[in-house]
Design a protein around this motif. Structure first.
Motif, mmCIF file in Angstrom:
data_model
loop_
_atom_site.group_PDB
_atom_site.id
_atom_site.type_symbol
_atom_site.label_atom_id
_atom_site.label_comp_id
_atom_site.label_asym_id
_atom_site.label_seq_id
_atom_site.Cartn_x
_atom_site.Cartn_y
_atom_site.Cartn_z
ATOM 1 N N LEU A 41 23.213 -8.999 -16.866
ATOM 2 C CA LEU A 41 23.332 -8.803 -15.424
ATOM 3 C C LEU A 41 23.999 -7.475 -15.109
ATOM 4 C CD1 LEU A 41 23.177 -9.776 -12.487
ATOM 5 C CD2 LEU A 41 25.284 -11.073 -12.886
ATOM 6 N N HIS A 42 25.058 -7.144 -15.825
ATOM 7 C CA HIS A 42 25.761 -5.883 -15.589
ATOM 8 C C HIS A 42 24.855 -4.692 -15.885
ATOM 9 C CE1 HIS A 42 28.418 -2.496 -16.781
ATOM 10 N NE2 HIS A 42 29.095 -2.896 -15.701
ATOM 11 N N LEU A 60 27.364 -17.401 -21.707
ATOM 12 C CA LEU A 60 28.088 -16.574 -20.740
ATOM 13 C C LEU A 60 28.021 -15.093 -21.094
ATOM 14 C CD1 LEU A 60 29.834 -16.252 -18.287
ATOM 15 C CD2 LEU A 60 31.848 -16.795 -19.677
ATOM 16 N N GLN A 61 28.326 -14.734 -22.326
ATOM 17 C CA GLN A 61 28.375 -13.314 -22.667
ATOM 18 C C GLN A 61 27.029 -12.614 -22.528
ATOM 19 O OE1 GLN A 61 30.951 -11.672 -25.792
ATOM 20 N NE2 GLN A 61 29.083 -11.011 -26.838
ATOM 21 N N PRO A 62 25.928 -13.138 -23.086
ATOM 22 C CA PRO A 62 24.639 -12.450 -22.877
ATOM 23 C C PRO A 62 24.221 -12.395 -21.413
ATOM 24 C CG PRO A 62 24.324 -14.567 -23.990
ATOM 25 C CD PRO A 62 25.785 -14.280 -24.008
ATOM 26 N N CYS A 63 24.567 -13.438 -20.647
ATOM 27 C CA CYS A 63 24.220 -13.432 -19.220
ATOM 28 C C CYS A 63 24.927 -12.302 -18.495
ATOM 29 C CB CYS A 63 24.579 -14.782 -18.590
ATOM 30 S SG CYS A 63 24.703 -14.756 -16.797
ATOM 31 N N VAL A 64 26.243 -12.205 -18.647
ATOM 32 C CA VAL A 64 27.016 -11.209 -17.912
ATOM 33 C C VAL A 64 26.639 -9.796 -18.349
ATOM 34 C CG1 VAL A 64 29.348 -10.331 -17.509
ATOM 35 C CG2 VAL A 64 28.912 -12.792 -17.444
ATOM 36 N N ARG A 65 26.469 -9.581 -19.643
ATOM 37 C CA ARG A 65 26.116 -8.240 -20.104
ATOM 38 C C ARG A 65 24.735 -7.826 -19.606
ATOM 39 N NH1 ARG A 65 29.700 -6.024 -23.393
ATOM 40 N NH2 ARG A 65 31.173 -7.373 -24.525
#
Length: 495
Positions: free
Chosen positions: A46-47, A39-44
């Motif tokens: 993407l952002h 979750l964390q690497p994905c969201v960062r």
């Protein structure tokens, strides 16, 4: 939604106007279940990508589907650290349930979602949502099966994906190429009307949404994607395939019985037949000719078969009359539905009665031909009778089509059809997103739709109905867009 164009043209789609940025233009949903690692690497990532490349305000919504690990803690930490990230917790699993919940509550005019593994290259995100912002399309999907796509995955998943899409094409006549790619977007106003029609809450949600949208005449934009399979995916292939096949059966049955109210989408958003009512343009003549010829060819074969059967125990005139009577009833019923598009039982008896009058004319032509054959040739063999009857039927066919089109199934005034509901577009208020008081005050009360022909007013005076919210509350959906930053040169993502 659509707005009026100049006379003699099809209605134009509405581009989201540029102006002050009041709400996020794009809301990207990332549904997760026990994804504490990714979750964390994905969201960062993407952002960071949206910050560099997307010219409007955006939001990333993490939809937690009843995770039992530390996923909620990771999501809460991301929400606290990144202003554009928000989280939503659901106590039940299901990707479809998560998307329906977030999309129904969001106020962003463009809604999207992607899988947490980010198998799809993020450079396809802007091409995915651009047709929705411009108003050109209603939905957009990433396709791994397009010719220009570049896909890396094992043969097992490749076979399952292609087989599933072949099933959709064969059973539901689907024309989109990839139903299950976790990379899709939809306009907010379309979603508010389409989502209540979608029943599935799991992986079949995507397919059901696309099939209903396509059948309603909505425009679906496909984007070729670069896609790399996630070897650690937790999707249960066999169980998902079984659920999908049950969903295909359910949707196929609903479409066959006509139990789906697709006119809710067709009138305000989709391929409304009234849009094609242009001056000096014949309506559906070519299509009707093709349908009539197809029905006529089958009817002729059916007639000749019946004539051969009846001729075994009756004279030529009696066999001709019986065969023509039975085939005429079938021909009228087939043309009623397939050629002229008349549905339901209303007027069926009257149409058959008028069809029998047309049958009488055909009977006179064919009987006269048989009488002339008998007078000219005396006791000729039965083999010459079908040739004479085919020639006589060809002469009667042109007259039959003209009578069916002008008398039995004339082009009726479409004013008798129920006009579409036109109201001021509203957005459901949602405490989850902390929306503010609408700047234009309390929405006006519902007004009855105008008499046909109706016209959609240009933005921002009138908007097409966006659908009822679950809680009945509304917000003004007028959105003003303004680039929040200039385009930067994207150094490229590592995927």
């Amino acid at each position: 939604m659509r707005t009026d164009s100049s006379p003699g043209t099809l209605p134009a789609r509405e581009h989201l106007p540029a102006g002050d940025a009041g709400t996020p233009v794009l809301d990207v949903v990332v549904p997760v279940h026990n994804e504490e690692k990714d979750l964390q690497p994905c969201v960062r990532r993407l952002h960071a990508h949206l910050t560099r490349t997307f010219p409007y305000a955006f939001r990333i919504t993490i939809a937690d589907n009843a995770s039992t690990d530390t996923t909620p803690l990771v999501a809460a930490r991301l929400e606290a650290e990144i202003p554009e990230v928000t989280t939503l917790r659901l106590e039940q699993k299901g990707r479809g349930r998560a998307l329906r919940t977030v999309w129904s509550a969001s106020e962003a005019p463009v809604l999207a979602y992607m899988d947490v593994d980010l198998s799809t290259d993020l450079n396809a995100l802007l091409p995915l949502v651009a047709p929705l912002i411009s108003g050109h399309s209603d939905l957009a999907i990433g396709s791994r099966l397009a010719r220009a796509s570049r896909v890396v995955r094992g043969p097992k998943r490749e076979f399952i994906s292609r087989a599933y899409n072949l099933i959709l094409r064969g059973s539901l006549q689907a024309r989109f190429s990839d139903a299950q790619c976790g990379f899709k977007a939809i306009r907010w106003d379309v979603a508010q009307v389409l989502l209540p029609l979608v029943e599935d809450t799991g992986w079949f949600f995507d397919t059901e949404m696309l099939v209903l949208a396509e059948r309603a005449g909505l425009r679906i934009h496909e984007v070729p994607v670069d896609w790399v399979d996630d070897p650690d995916s937790t999707v249960h292939i066999v169980r998902t395939a079984a659920d999908d096949l049950r969903g295909v059966w359910r949707i196929g049955k609903a479409l066959a019985t006509g139990s789906l109210p697709l006119d809710r989408l067709t009138r305000p958003f989709g391929d409304d037949p009234r849009d094609r009512e242009l001056a000096d343009v014949p309506r559906g003549l070519a299509r009707r000719l093709v349908g009539f010829c197809a029905v006529g060819g089958l009817s002729t074969l059916f007639y000749l078969l019946l004539y051969g059967v009846f001729r075994q125990f009756a004279g030529a005139q009696i066999a001709n009359a019986l065969a023509l009577l039975v085939s005429a009833v079938a021909n009228t019923a087939a043309n009623r539905r397939l050629t002229f598009g008349v549905r339901g039982r209303g007027g069926a008896v009257r149409h058959q009665a008028q069809g029998l009058v047309v049958f009488a004319i055909g009977l006179a032509l064919t009987s006269g031909s048989l009488a002339a054959l008998a007078a000219a040739g005396g006791g000729q063999a039965h083999s010459t009778e079908p040739a004479v009857l085919v020639a006589a039927n060809l002469a009667a066919t042109v007259l039959r089509f003209l009578l069916l089109r002008a008398w039995v199934f004339p082009d009726r005034e479409t004013a008798s059809a129920a006009p579409p509901t036109v109201v001021t577009a509203r957005t459901p208020s949602s405490p989850a997103y902390g929306t503010t008081t609408p700047p234009h005050g309390t929405p006006a009360a519902y007004a009855p739709p105008p008499e046909r022909p109706y016209r959609r007013q240009p933005y921002p005076t009138t908007q097409v109905r966006a659908g009822d919210a679950a809680d009945g509350n509304w917000r003004d959906a007028t959105v003003h867009l303004q680039p929040v930053r200039p385009h930067d040169t994207d150094p490229g993502d590592p995927w």
